[in-house]
Design a protein around this motif. Sequence first.
Motif, short mmCIF file in Angstrom:
data_model
loop_
_atom_site.label_atom_id
_atom_site.label_comp_id
_atom_site.label_asym_id
_atom_site.label_seq_id
_atom_site.Cartn_x
_atom_site.Cartn_y
_atom_site.Cartn_z
N ASP A 7 1.65 0.49 25.03
CA ASP A 7 0.66 1.60 25.10
C ASP A 7 -0.70 1.53 24.69
O ASP A 7 -1.62 2.12 25.26
CB ASP A 7 1.36 2.65 23.98
N THR A 11 -3.89 2.51 27.03
CA THR A 11 -4.83 3.39 26.52
C THR A 11 -6.39 2.64 26.30
O THR A 11 -7.47 3.07 26.57
CB THR A 11 -4.70 3.75 24.95
N LEU A 134 -2.63 20.22 33.04
CA LEU A 134 -2.04 19.20 33.95
C LEU A 134 -2.47 19.14 35.24
O LEU A 134 -2.35 20.22 35.70
CB LEU A 134 -0.46 19.01 33.52
N GLN A 157 1.46 5.31 34.46
CA GLN A 157 0.53 4.66 33.34
C GLN A 157 0.63 3.12 34.13
O GLN A 157 -0.64 2.71 33.89
CB GLN A 157 1.50 4.38 32.15
N TYR A 223 -6.76 9.55 32.11
CA TYR A 223 -6.39 9.93 30.66
C TYR A 223 -5.43 11.09 31.08
O TYR A 223 -4.25 11.36 30.37
CB TYR A 223 -7.43 10.20 29.60
N THR A 226 -1.93 10.57 32.71
CA THR A 226 -1.00 10.10 31.70
C THR A 226 -0.73 10.77 30.17
O THR A 226 0.11 10.64 29.45
CB THR A 226 -1.37 8.68 31.31
N ASN A 227 -1.75 11.86 30.15
CA ASN A 227 -1.74 12.54 28.76
C ASN A 227 -1.69 14.13 29.24
O ASN A 227 -1.07 14.53 30.05
CB ASN A 227 -2.55 12.20 27.83
N HIS A 228 -2.85 14.55 29.02
CA HIS A 228 -3.30 16.14 29.72
C HIS A 228 -4.79 16.25 29.53
O HIS A 228 -5.55 15.36 28.84
CB HIS A 228 -2.69 17.28 28.79
N MET A 233 -11.17 16.77 24.67
CA MET A 233 -11.05 15.22 25.28
C MET A 233 -12.35 14.29 24.93
O MET A 233 -12.26 13.31 24.35
CB MET A 233 -10.75 15.46 26.97
N SER A 276 0.61 8.97 12.83
CA SER A 276 -0.04 9.20 13.98
C SER A 276 -1.15 10.14 13.56
O SER A 276 -2.23 10.26 14.27
CB SER A 276 0.81 9.90 15.14
#
Lengths: 305, 327, 242
Positions: A7, A11, A134, A157, A223, A226-228, A233, A276
Amino acid sequence: MIQNLVDGILTGSIYSLAAIGMTMVMHMLRFANFSYAELLGIGGYAALVFDRLFAALVPALGVAIEPLTLTWALVLAMLVAMVITGASAVLFDWLVFKRIRAKADALSMVFASFGVALIVRNVITLIFGHKAELYSQDIAFAVVLSRDPMLLVKPDQIFTLVAALVLMLAFHLVLTRTTFGYALRAVAENPNLSQVSGVRLSSMVTAVWMIGGGLSAAAGVFYAMTNHLSPVMGHNFVLPVFAATIVGGIGSVYGAVLGGFIVGIASGLALMVLPSGYTPAMPFVIILAVLLVRPHGLFGEDRDA
Amino acid sequence: MIGLISYIAFFATMAGIMAIAVLGLNLQWGNTGLFNGGVVAFFGMGAYGTMILGGRPEAEQFGGFELPFLIAFAGGILAAGLMAWVVGKLTLRLRHDYLAIATFGVAIAFESVTRNAEWLTGGAKGLRGFPRPFEAAIGDGFTYGLVFLALVLAVLIVVYVGLERLVRAPYGRVLRAIREDEVAARSLGKDPARMRLQAFIIGSMIMGAAGGLYVTFYAFVSPQDMAPILTFQLWAMLIVGGAGNNRGAVLGAFLIWGAWTLSGFALARYAPASMQLYAGSVQYILIGLVIVGMLLWRPQGLVPERIGKTFNDRAAKAPTNTGAHQA
Amino acid sequence: MSDTVLTIEGLEAGYVRDLPILRNVALTLRRQSLTTIIGPNGAGKSTLIKAIAGLVPVSAGRIMLDGAEITHLRPDRMGELGLAYVPQTDNIFRQLSIRENLALVMRRMPDRASRLQELLGVFPALEPKLGDRAGSLSGGQRQMLAVAMALARRPRVMLMDEPSAGLSPKITAEVLDLARGLTGQGVSILLVEQNVKQALRVSDHCYILAEGRNQLDGPAAQILSDPVVGEIYLGGKRVGAA
């Protein structure tokens, strides 16, 4: 452990892409640009608009390329977004930074960049709303690469990692195989001598903003894939991108690439020991560590003040 | 009538607290040329520090030492100073914009801690406060609002007078000399890094004091109070008032806080219901425009720096005088 | 074609507004001549060269190259008009290879491939090192590369700022002889040198600058043998009083 590492690499590739432009701008214009990361947001949202547009105009483009959620519409939208974001970066320079550069010091530019960031981020919020967006409503299933240790990766990814590496390689070829690339490196090393050698500085500044904007837009799209997408952001990327730049050494493109991966992997691995909630603070810890141990980064020059 | 006076007192209390923080920022940015990208963290350190030391004990919660107000307040200020010392020590000798990055990072890290370290900061639910000074004697009403305003104004005056003395003293002249020309300052036998660190710490402690007053007033603190926009608001106040000028800093604080409050009212009243959720964004854009606009068109602010100007005039005149002597 | 290739009249220039380093400087460079500017430290010699190259703002006066005014031209336009400049230090891109350094200055030239071969004919020592980083070159080779970069676009006028800086006397002599030889091939050279005696021996003409103003000028041989000038500018010792 291995999942965190993977991961982190994913990133990290996004941080690297964004940091390439940041390190060039920071080196050439001599100021820490806090609005730079907003370019990821501009790119991500511009791609959203054109993705919807292309898919509506030509429905065939809106079909996912299996096994990805990616569509050809989004691929085209990303290319358009790269141009638009590069152009916005040039526009901000003309409207704000160039004028301040002409009459004030570097810290006024830092100050102004905070103001620009605040404006950009909130204009995005006004246009697109607070809630996350998304590109695709398809559910992206993760592929189990290994059960012991457990390793899950989504096809998207893998795609973004490969695409990011391809973009970096392309930029590497530009730098090492074209006279335009020589000019970019020449300006970074010695602006006066490059002028004498026939390089127009103002064109190089424009070029660097375009390249930085383009790569940041790609990073924003990767980004978001793979995320939102969300208006905050850009804000969330400010610190990791600075960290990647400082780790690599300001002005070093290859340092920025390496720095991006280091920051991504370190943040990923930190999740094993820290909740996290502390992830946003990880780049700060990395910055402090670099400043303590090696203030000019891995490949930076000693060029203070 | 009482309602109006009460509101004015409330407004002046908040603006006064902001003005104190802006004075701290002015010492850093205006007088010494240090860019603090995370003012909110130093404000917050003073706030949480005061709260943890002065608050009441609660289950599974660190702190709640119930120390007397003055000691808790001083502790909060010291905590802000300590953080400034660490950050300054690490970054003040490096490229000038590293301080901006590091302080911005401090603010992000600080926010992470306030949101996540529940045992220390209460996390999202925040920390409840302690009885405000003299509240027991006066009661929580109209009079108390005025008393607290008086307390804030007293601190504001103390900080203002202290800073005015500091910047007019030789010390302040050296700070400005470092800001204008570090090499020249060093040749005068001054240690610029040390002086900058001192100014950075003192400025941060003043911000911490503002934070301490803020949470004492609300008797509550949570991560919501420490939003990054506070940093932008304080910058806007300083640049509007005029960096380098303490009078301007105070004026800017009242002006911008007034404009912020009024724009909030106007949006709440006139913006369509569907837009209410985005009123904050509109205000943020306005703050951003104020900052960028001032930098572009009136970087000296409404009240330009006075001492610095006479200082520069004198410096500019010096060679002419020597020239006259030679002639 | 007139006999002078570069003319400077009433030049006032400096880095800070209202604080000119050069005041009312005048100078002419004759075609295919080697002219040296000398003067004490801080006289403004380097500033003059940089002002001609467009790197220092000019506040008054004018600079003419073959009859065309180049006074406020951007430095990156000078090369295409036939003016080349070799800075004193940092005159090559250390991070770029030798080939890349040369390709950069020649990137707008249609005949860049053949020009590269010509240059390597003049500087054969560079050929085996084409792929190396320029930062790895020795002092003398760096100076060769810097001159090669300046020559690449076939300049009419070449400005050289202390080419001997950091070089041994032997290499200095080689560089100066090279400069002398270039005048025979149509290049006119304006040189700034601290190494006065060595430079004047290969020069045609000499200007003396002090405190940003013209002090004296004349044929190099005459300046070299002038006892007063020798006393003041050539290190106190009389030159030629063997």
